[in-house]
Design an enzyme around this catalytic site. Sequence first.
Site, PDB file in Angstrom:
ATOM      1  N   LYS A 268       0.836  -1.198   0.000  1.00  0.00           N
ATOM      2  CA  LYS A 268       0.000   0.000   0.000  1.00  0.00           C
ATOM      3  C   LYS A 268       0.872   1.251   0.000  1.00  0.00           C
ATOM      4  O   LYS A 268       1.744   1.407   0.846  1.00  0.00           O
ATOM      5  CB  LYS A 268      -0.913   0.020   1.227  1.00  0.00           C
ATOM      6  CG  LYS A 268      -2.025  -1.002   1.201  1.00  0.00           C
ATOM      7  CD  LYS A 268      -2.924  -0.837   2.424  1.00  0.00           C
ATOM      8  CE  LYS A 268      -4.065  -1.815   2.422  1.00  0.00           C
ATOM      9  NZ  LYS A 268      -4.936  -1.653   3.611  1.00  0.00           N
ATOM     10  N   LYS A 342       1.563 -10.336   9.456  1.00  0.00           N
ATOM     11  CA  LYS A 342       1.053  -9.516   8.353  1.00  0.00           C
ATOM     12  C   LYS A 342       1.369 -10.149   7.010  1.00  0.00           C
ATOM     13  O   LYS A 342       0.514 -10.199   6.113  1.00  0.00           O
ATOM     14  CB  LYS A 342       1.644  -8.110   8.426  1.00  0.00           C
ATOM     15  CG  LYS A 342       1.179  -7.208   7.287  1.00  0.00           C
ATOM     16  CD  LYS A 342       1.606  -5.773   7.464  1.00  0.00           C
ATOM     17  CE  LYS A 342       1.026  -4.918   6.340  1.00  0.00           C
ATOM     18  NZ  LYS A 342       1.313  -3.486   6.519  1.00  0.00           N
ATOM     19  N   GLU A 352      -6.819  -7.085  -1.177  1.00  0.00           N
ATOM     20  CA  GLU A 352      -8.030  -6.916  -0.367  1.00  0.00           C
ATOM     21  C   GLU A 352      -9.288  -7.349  -1.114  1.00  0.00           C
ATOM     22  O   GLU A 352     -10.329  -6.704  -1.039  1.00  0.00           O
ATOM     23  CB  GLU A 352      -8.162  -5.464   0.103  1.00  0.00           C
ATOM     24  CG  GLU A 352      -7.065  -5.041   1.071  1.00  0.00           C
ATOM     25  CD  GLU A 352      -7.320  -3.657   1.666  1.00  0.00           C
ATOM     26  OE1 GLU A 352      -7.962  -2.825   1.000  1.00  0.00           O
ATOM     27  OE2 GLU A 352      -6.872  -3.429   2.790  1.00  0.00           O
ATOM     28  N   ARG A 357      -7.730  -9.766   4.470  1.00  0.00           N
ATOM     29  CA  ARG A 357      -6.796  -8.697   4.823  1.00  0.00           C
ATOM     30  C   ARG A 357      -7.411  -7.670   5.771  1.00  0.00           C
ATOM     31  O   ARG A 357      -6.689  -6.910   6.420  1.00  0.00           O
ATOM     32  CB  ARG A 357      -6.283  -8.015   3.553  1.00  0.00           C
ATOM     33  CG  ARG A 357      -5.137  -7.073   3.809  1.00  0.00           C
ATOM     34  CD  ARG A 357      -4.353  -6.805   2.551  1.00  0.00           C
ATOM     35  NE  ARG A 357      -3.374  -5.749   2.746  1.00  0.00           N
ATOM     36  CZ  ARG A 357      -2.426  -5.449   1.876  1.00  0.00           C
ATOM     37  NH1 ARG A 357      -2.312  -6.127   0.762  1.00  0.00           N
ATOM     38  NH2 ARG A 357      -1.577  -4.472   2.118  1.00  0.00           N
ATOM     39  N   HIS A 380       0.229   7.870  14.988  1.00  0.00           N
ATOM     40  CA  HIS A 380      -0.488   6.684  14.521  1.00  0.00           C
ATOM     41  C   HIS A 380      -0.405   5.524  15.503  1.00  0.00           C
ATOM     42  O   HIS A 380      -1.423   4.884  15.802  1.00  0.00           O
ATOM     43  CB  HIS A 380       0.061   6.243  13.155  1.00  0.00           C
ATOM     44  CG  HIS A 380      -0.628   5.034  12.601  1.00  0.00           C
ATOM     45  ND1 HIS A 380      -1.938   5.047  12.175  1.00  0.00           N
ATOM     46  CD2 HIS A 380      -0.197   3.756  12.433  1.00  0.00           C
ATOM     47  CE1 HIS A 380      -2.282   3.846  11.752  1.00  0.00           C
ATOM     48  NE2 HIS A 380      -1.236   3.037  11.897  1.00  0.00           N
TER      49      HIS A 380
END
Length: 470
Positions: A268, A342, A352, A357, A380
């Site tokens: 991503k 992951k 996805e 996911r 974050h």
Amino acid sequence: MAGSAFHLFLYGAPASGKTTLGAKLAERLRLRFVDLDAAIVARAGKSIPEIFAAGGETAFRALESATLADETASAPARTVFALGGGTLLSDANRALCEAAGAVLCLDAPSPEERARRIGSAAGSRPLGDKAVERAAHYASFPRRVAAFFDAGESLVVVGNGFAPAMLAGFPYVADATVAELHAAAFADHPPMHRIPSGEERKTPATVAELWSAFARAGLGRRDVVAALGGGVAGDLTGFAAATWMRGIDWVNAPTTLLAMVDASTGGKTGCDLPEGKNLAGAFHAPRLVAIDADFLRTLSPALVASGRAEMIKHEIVGGLPRPPDVSRAPTAAEIASNLMVKVGIVREDPFEKLGRRILLNCGHTVAHAVEKLTRYRVPHGEAVAIGCVEEARLAVRLGLADAAWPEELAARFAAAGLPVALPDGLDFAALAPEMRGDKKRAGDVVTFALPCGWGDVRGVPVDLGEGRRA
């Protein structure tokens, strides 16, 4: 260093994976690969066992040194070499390799795994398992590889002290703060472009800056660009690479724990818009992810804690054993083990499409809303800790988790030095308008990845207007 034939020499105990990693590295980085043992066989016209049978180890070592010298001298461009398990016992060979590039020493696998690998290639390693006997020798090499594995299109290499050597020769984009902190390590290879630190610079304007930098550097379709920095640097560089000339290859060298265990893999890339986080982006996996735990030495305790938040999230998703001490920076081996949660999910559902996911979104629906409403004053990692606990409370309200579960989870995050309560002035209802902007929503219905226990995360559609399962 840049533009020169700065070679990579992979070294370590027999059966540590040097040839396998060398071939993968060369393929991902578009470099030449030399397996020294294969070159020796070609030169001698005999197999290695035959060379040993004819002249013993002394004859083999002489041939090995001569082959190494010739192959290194004749390499026309940057090359990845896989060395034999005893090649650098010779001081002359070690000096030659260290002058011609960098030696990366692979940590030996477990005795059981070494025995399995050596047994599966019976007769090809006349000296057998030398890992214990040569342990002090192998430990003398500071650049280390603890683990490597494929993550979809990416090769992930985890270790210590090797990233500057891995990036040598490639143009790279660096976070400005990181570039200053690690200037000495990259003194011979300065960044092509620096981007200011901070989530607030993760914008289309910064992507446009990178495109201009790519143009000035003359990057074409066959070139590779690298990113050095945290998640922001990786996301922006990857997105710029995905859209430059309709896609060029890139390498990711994350420098924060959060980026190492979260943003580094999965493919991503993107940037933020005023309307929300990561709304503009693309799937564009790096060819190589170089996770160098030495970068963690410069992180503040708060930044280490932020990375631990994602590691704890992986513990929830994967039901992993939970290390007793989460207040310190993890080792390279711990990072590799945690990241495999992951990687395993991304392998199953890279784009996805299958729903699997979404489990990695655990805590993130609340977290992104908290970040947006606090104008990113809550980092974050801290937002993920808060989000996981709040979503655990939602799981209790929906009858999906035990009543004691949120407090157990909160204690785990708190032990890492992370906040576990929503910032003053915010409650779950106040987050709802922002959560409706989540990418996984349909009207008032948002699909949460709710943590319901260790190893128990469920994709649950929730009607935010009604406060119940949809």
